[in-house]
Motif scaffolding. Sequence first.
Motif, PDB file in Angstrom:
ATOM      1  N   THR A 104       0.838  -1.202   0.000  1.00 54.74           N
ATOM      2  CA  THR A 104       0.000   0.000   0.000  1.00 54.74           C
ATOM      3  C   THR A 104       0.871   1.249   0.000  1.00 54.74           C
ATOM      4  O   THR A 104       0.543   2.241  -0.675  1.00 54.74           O
ATOM      5  N   ALA A 105       1.990   1.217   0.709  1.00 55.85           N
ATOM      6  CA  ALA A 105       2.920   2.355   0.698  1.00 55.85           C
ATOM      7  C   ALA A 105       3.435   2.594  -0.724  1.00 55.85           C
ATOM      8  O   ALA A 105       3.521   3.747  -1.172  1.00 55.85           O
ATOM      9  N   ASN A 106       3.748   1.522  -1.442  1.00 57.42           N
ATOM     10  CA  ASN A 106       4.202   1.668  -2.828  1.00 57.42           C
ATOM     11  C   ASN A 106       3.111   2.254  -3.707  1.00 57.42           C
ATOM     12  O   ASN A 106       3.382   3.111  -4.558  1.00 57.42           O
ATOM     13  N   LEU A 107       1.883   1.798  -3.516  1.00 57.73           N
ATOM     14  CA  LEU A 107       0.760   2.336  -4.277  1.00 57.73           C
ATOM     15  C   LEU A 107       0.623   3.836  -4.026  1.00 57.73           C
ATOM     16  O   LEU A 107       0.477   4.625  -4.963  1.00 57.73           O
ATOM     17  N   LEU A 108       0.694   4.228  -2.758  1.00 55.11           N
ATOM     18  CA  LEU A 108       0.596   5.655  -2.417  1.00 55.11           C
ATOM     19  C   LEU A 108       1.745   6.453  -3.016  1.00 55.11           C
ATOM     20  O   LEU A 108       1.534   7.559  -3.534  1.00 55.11           O
ATOM     21  N   THR A 109       2.946   5.915  -2.939  1.00 53.13           N
ATOM     22  CA  THR A 109       4.110   6.609  -3.501  1.00 53.13           C
ATOM     23  C   THR A 109       3.927   6.823  -5.001  1.00 53.13           C
ATOM     24  O   THR A 109       4.165   7.923  -5.520  1.00 53.13           O
ATOM     25  N   ASN A 110       3.486   5.791  -5.694  1.00 51.03           N
ATOM     26  CA  ASN A 110       3.255   5.915  -7.137  1.00 51.03           C
ATOM     27  C   ASN A 110       2.173   6.935  -7.451  1.00 51.03           C
ATOM     28  O   ASN A 110       2.307   7.724  -8.396  1.00 51.03           O
ATOM     29  N   ARG A 111       1.101   6.943  -6.654  1.00 52.09           N
ATOM     30  CA  ARG A 111       0.024   7.914  -6.882  1.00 52.09           C
ATOM     31  C   ARG A 111       0.549   9.332  -6.643  1.00 52.09           C
ATOM     32  O   ARG A 111       0.241  10.237  -7.410  1.00 52.09           O
ATOM     33  N   MET A 112       1.320   9.517  -5.570  1.00 52.14           N
ATOM     34  CA  MET A 112       1.855  10.856  -5.293  1.00 52.14           C
ATOM     35  C   MET A 112       2.733  11.333  -6.437  1.00 52.14           C
ATOM     36  O   MET A 112       2.609  12.476  -6.883  1.00 52.14           O
ATOM     37  N   GLN A 113       3.609  10.475  -6.917  1.00 49.20           N
ATOM     38  CA  GLN A 113       4.491  10.850  -8.024  1.00 49.20           C
ATOM     39  C   GLN A 113       3.691  11.203  -9.268  1.00 49.20           C
ATOM     40  O   GLN A 113       3.966  12.216  -9.925  1.00 49.20           O
ATOM     41  N   THR A 114       2.697  10.397  -9.585  1.00 51.06           N
ATOM     42  CA  THR A 114       1.880  10.655 -10.772  1.00 51.06           C
ATOM     43  C   THR A 114       1.158  11.986 -10.657  1.00 51.06           C
ATOM     44  O   THR A 114       1.153  12.788 -11.596  1.00 51.06           O
ATOM     45  N   HIS A 115       0.551  12.243  -9.503  1.00 48.28           N
ATOM     46  CA  HIS A 115      -0.195  13.500  -9.329  1.00 48.28           C
ATOM     47  C   HIS A 115       0.736  14.708  -9.283  1.00 48.28           C
ATOM     48  O   HIS A 115       0.378  15.779  -9.781  1.00 48.28           O
ATOM     49  N   GLU A 116       1.917  14.558  -8.710  1.00 49.17           N
ATOM     50  CA  GLU A 116       2.879  15.666  -8.697  1.00 49.17           C
ATOM     51  C   GLU A 116       3.344  16.000 -10.113  1.00 49.17           C
ATOM     52  O   GLU A 116       3.453  17.173 -10.476  1.00 49.17           O
ATOM     53  N   ILE A 117       3.630  14.984 -10.905  1.00 49.25           N
ATOM     54  CA  ILE A 117       4.057  15.210 -12.302  1.00 49.25           C
ATOM     55  C   ILE A 117       2.932  15.861 -13.088  1.00 49.25           C
ATOM     56  O   ILE A 117       3.148  16.830 -13.831  1.00 49.25           O
ATOM     57  N   THR A 118       1.715  15.358 -12.929  1.00 46.58           N
ATOM     58  CA  THR A 118       0.576  15.920 -13.660  1.00 46.58           C
ATOM     59  C   THR A 118       0.353  17.368 -13.283  1.00 46.58           C
ATOM     60  O   THR A 118       0.119  18.222 -14.149  1.00 46.58           O
ATOM     61  N   ALA A 119       0.459  17.686 -11.993  1.00 51.79           N
ATOM     62  CA  ALA A 119       0.301  19.081 -11.550  1.00 51.79           C
ATOM     63  C   ALA A 119       1.371  19.965 -12.178  1.00 51.79           C
ATOM     64  O   ALA A 119       1.078  21.083 -12.633  1.00 51.79           O
TER      65      ALA A 119
END
Length: 116
Positions: free
Chosen positions: A93-108
């Motif tokens: 779950t930590a990996n899933l969250l890390t990936n989501r954070m990275q994706t949303h940061e890049i998109t922003a």
Amino acid sequence: MIGPMFTALHTIFEQQYQKLALAVDETAEQIRALGKLAPGSYSRFAESTQIDEETGAPDAENMIRQMVLEQEAAVRTAREVFPVTEQATDEPTANLLTNRMQTHEITARVLRGLLQ
């Protein structure tokens, strides 16, 4: 939406839609892996979000600004949940969250670039 940014924004929004559809699936799979029932519809997922659905028709610039705020909200939410995964030593779950954070940061960041 209409205007000179239509094609560029349509492409960006379509890519985001596809990425988010995959993210919903990955999230549901992780919820099931944790032994819980995942929401079975987008409306059930929407019930658990802090992001309001746009019901109007903002112009391109305001649409982009709103999307930047939504990306930042998703990152904040993931950061708030992250300590729970650490306490539970739940690396998947930590990996899933890390990936989501990275994706949303890049998109922003990409969306902010459109506003400059």
